[in-house]
Design a protein around this motif. Structure first.
Motif, short mmCIF file in Angstrom:
data_model
loop_
_atom_site.label_atom_id
_atom_site.label_comp_id
_atom_site.label_asym_id
_atom_site.label_seq_id
_atom_site.Cartn_x
_atom_site.Cartn_y
_atom_site.Cartn_z
N MET A 22 -1.20 9.79 2.24
CA MET A 22 -0.58 8.96 1.20
C MET A 22 0.81 9.48 0.85
O MET A 22 1.77 8.70 0.76
CB MET A 22 -1.45 8.94 -0.05
N ALA A 26 4.45 7.78 1.34
CA ALA A 26 5.32 7.60 0.19
C ALA A 26 6.66 8.30 0.38
O ALA A 26 7.71 7.76 0.02
CB ALA A 26 4.63 8.13 -1.07
N THR A 161 -1.12 2.50 -0.37
CA THR A 161 0.14 3.22 -0.18
C THR A 161 0.95 2.62 0.96
O THR A 161 2.16 2.44 0.86
CB THR A 161 -0.13 4.72 0.08
#
Length: 168
Positions: A22, A26, A161
């Motif tokens: 994740m 990001a 995500t």
């Protein structure tokens, strides 16, 4: 006792590797996340990855001493040769091999160059679902409600995500 350590380390490894994936997604977006600068997210990503690797090493090494799984060292590095649930164990071995490759190249990123490192690092997107499938296919807790909920939560978090990254 060994069984509890192995399965606990496996479950926590799934959690930490989910967090790592994740944060990797990001960080790639290049935008601050939750008001934190990109370098802070990258640092937590790296640390979650290293903790996940440590948990996988505990998971794998304790399973060598589990008489039920009856694994040998070859089963831990050569996919699909083990006698215990060979397909699902093979997925775990494949995920472990990919994890080692990604970690080794990440620790040598400066020597490899950005392009080569990125090419190998893309394997993370294959590693994570393979590891999840391994846990659901061979894990003794796979039929438990809490494990199903954790797997769904992890998959949802990674999907959310990825969606956030491609939509923004």
């Amino acid at each position: 006792m060994i069984w509890y350590i192995a399965r606990g380390a496996g479950v926590m490894a799934l959690f930490m590797l989910t967090l790592s994936v994740m944060l990797g997604i990001a960080t790639r977006q290049g935008k601050p996340l939750a008001g934190l600068p990109r370098f802070a997210i990258a640092t937590v990503h790296r640390n979650a990855s290293l903790i996940g690797l440590g948990l996988v090493v505990v998971h794998v090494s304790t399973l060598l001493f589990d008489t039920y799984a009856n694994l040998n060292p070859i089963d831990l590095v050569v996919p699909f040769v083990g006698s215990y649930r060979p397909f699902w164990l093979g997925l775990g071995t494949l995920a472990f091999d990919l994890l080692l490759l990604i970690m080794i190249t990440s620790l040598n990123r400066a020597r490899l160059g950005l392009r080569a490192w990125k090419a190998v690092h893309w394997a993370s997107y294959a590693l994570w679902p393979i590891a999840l499938a391994h846990g659901l296919g061979t894990g003794t807790d796979a039929a438990q409600v809490w494990m199903g909920a954790l797997a769904i939560a992890c998959a949802t978090a990674v999907a959310a995500t990825a969606t956030w990254r491609f939509v923004t």
